[in-house]
Motif scaffolding. Structure first.
Motif, short mmCIF file in Angstrom:
data_model
loop_
_atom_site.label_atom_id
_atom_site.label_comp_id
_atom_site.label_asym_id
_atom_site.label_seq_id
_atom_site.Cartn_x
_atom_site.Cartn_y
_atom_site.Cartn_z
N ALA A 270 20.69 0.35 80.22
CA ALA A 270 20.14 1.44 81.03
C ALA A 270 19.01 2.15 80.28
N ALA A 271 19.17 2.33 78.96
CA ALA A 271 18.15 2.99 78.14
C ALA A 271 16.88 2.14 78.11
N LEU A 272 17.03 0.82 77.98
CA LEU A 272 15.87 -0.08 77.96
C LEU A 272 15.13 -0.01 79.29
N SER A 273 15.92 0.00 80.38
CA SER A 273 15.32 0.05 81.71
C SER A 273 14.57 1.38 81.90
N TYR A 274 15.17 2.46 81.41
CA TYR A 274 14.57 3.78 81.53
C TYR A 274 13.23 3.82 80.79
N ASP A 275 13.23 3.19 79.61
CA ASP A 275 12.01 3.12 78.80
C ASP A 275 10.92 2.34 79.54
N LYS A 276 11.33 1.23 80.16
CA LYS A 276 10.38 0.40 80.92
C LYS A 276 9.78 1.21 82.07
N VAL A 277 10.64 1.95 82.79
CA VAL A 277 10.17 2.75 83.92
C VAL A 277 9.21 3.84 83.45
N ASN A 278 9.59 4.52 82.34
CA ASN A 278 8.74 5.60 81.82
C ASN A 278 7.37 5.11 81.40
N ARG A 279 7.35 3.98 80.69
CA ARG A 279 6.07 3.42 80.24
C ARG A 279 5.23 3.00 81.44
N SER A 280 5.87 2.38 82.43
CA SER A 280 5.15 1.94 83.62
C SER A 280 4.56 3.15 84.34
N PHE A 281 5.37 4.22 84.42
CA PHE A 281 4.90 5.44 85.08
C PHE A 281 3.70 6.03 84.34
N TYR A 282 3.78 5.99 83.01
CA TYR A 282 2.64 6.50 82.19
C TYR A 282 1.38 5.68 82.49
N TYR A 283 1.49 4.35 82.45
CA TYR A 283 0.31 3.50 82.73
C TYR A 283 -0.20 3.76 84.16
N GLY A 284 0.75 3.85 85.10
CA GLY A 284 0.38 4.10 86.50
C GLY A 284 -0.35 5.43 86.65
N SER A 285 0.09 6.46 85.88
CA SER A 285 -0.54 7.78 85.96
C SER A 285 -1.97 7.72 85.46
N VAL A 286 -2.21 6.92 84.40
CA VAL A 286 -3.59 6.78 83.90
C VAL A 286 -4.43 6.06 84.96
N PHE A 287 -3.85 5.03 85.58
CA PHE A 287 -4.58 4.34 86.67
C PHE A 287 -4.89 5.32 87.80
N ARG A 288 -3.93 6.19 88.13
CA ARG A 288 -4.14 7.17 89.20
C ARG A 288 -5.27 8.14 88.83
N ASP A 289 -5.23 8.69 87.61
CA ASP A 289 -6.25 9.67 87.21
C ASP A 289 -7.65 9.04 87.18
N LEU A 290 -7.73 7.82 86.64
CA LEU A 290 -9.06 7.20 86.51
C LEU A 290 -9.60 6.72 87.86
N TYR A 291 -8.70 6.52 88.83
CA TYR A 291 -9.16 6.17 90.19
C TYR A 291 -10.04 7.30 90.73
N PHE A 292 -9.57 8.54 90.51
CA PHE A 292 -10.35 9.69 90.99
C PHE A 292 -11.60 9.90 90.15
N LYS A 293 -11.47 9.67 88.83
CA LYS A 293 -12.65 9.82 87.96
C LYS A 293 -13.72 8.78 88.31
#
Ligand SMILES: [Zn+2]
Length: 233
Positions: free
Chosen positions: A134-157
């Motif tokens: 569960a901890a590994l999965s949580y880490d995977k989700v968090n990292r994916s969310f971080y990358y996705g957030s950068v993709f989201r921010d740069l889409y607007f930029k």
């Protein structure tokens, strides 16, 4: 004072650590153009999803060729119109162990024809299994969310929302997407636009749109590689 041999050993150790550091710094990304071969994906008129995803991936590849980035290692799950199963894609990703994989798709919605826009999906939380998995999965989700957030921010930029009037949405994956389930590394699913929407179709059919989106993905990967380098320090 160091003896001659000690100095040589010291020098070799410095060199080794330098090479180890530069090897660690590579930011590895697997780009996965959805569908291919007998699997056309969504089709509407003359437009098929498998061709759109391949054309976009080819453009991203061309940008990396024209503007090489030594810190980035980029790998594709397909570079032609071949059939690649989800299992084969997952195996390649697991074997490569990238920092991130990005699946490229184009959406289609028959029921709600007004659905449109660019969508970023990241893996859902999975708190089943023992605490270690569960901890590994949580880490995977968090990292994916971080990358996705950068993709989201740069889409607007990158002004894609204004240039192409294409709204952006970011979601935790809510329907079955095999690659999120079958891989342990961070991943994103980008649904570039809706083939079924007349407004989105006007974007899709313009070659400048593919170039703009490809550049945005290229640029985001390059920026992520330098951000990740800072994180790894
Ligand atoms: Zn698809």
């Amino acid at each position: 004072m160091f003896s001659g041999i000690a100095k040589k050993i010291f020098f070799i150790l410095i060199l080794l650590s330098f090479f180890t550091l530069s090897a660690e710094k590579k930011f590895k990304v697997v780009i996965d153009p959805g569908h291919g071969g007998t699997n056309t994906g969504a089709v509407s008129g003359k437009v098929s999803e498998k061709e759109l995803t391949l054309a976009l991936a080819a453009k991203i590849r061309a940008f990396f060729k024209k503007h090489p980035v030594p810190e980035v290692d980029i790998i594709f799950t397909r570079t032609d119109d071949s059939s690649v199963s989800i299992k084969e894609r997952a195996e390649l990703i697991e074997q490569q162990q990238p920092d991130l994989f990005i699946s490229l798709h184009f959406n289609s919605q028959k029921v709600i024809a007004t659905n449109r826009g660019f969508e970023i999906y990241y893996p859902p939380d999975s708190l089943s299994g023992d605490s270690a998995s569960a901890a590994l999965s949580y880490d995977k989700v968090n990292r994916s969310f971080y990358y996705g957030s950068v993709f989201r921010d740069l889409y607007f930029k990158a002004n894609l929302h204004t240039t192409w009037k294409l709204p952006l949405n970011m979601f935790s994956q809510k329907y079955n997407f095999g690659l999120f389930d079958d891989t342990a590394v961070p991943g994103l699913l980008l649904e570039i636009a809706y083939i079924s929407s007349p407004e989105d179709r006007a974007c899709i059919e313009n070659p400048l749109f593919t170039a703009d989106v490809a550049w945005y993905i290229y640029d985001t990967i390059v920026k992520l590689s330098s951000k990740t380098k800072q994180l790894k320090k």
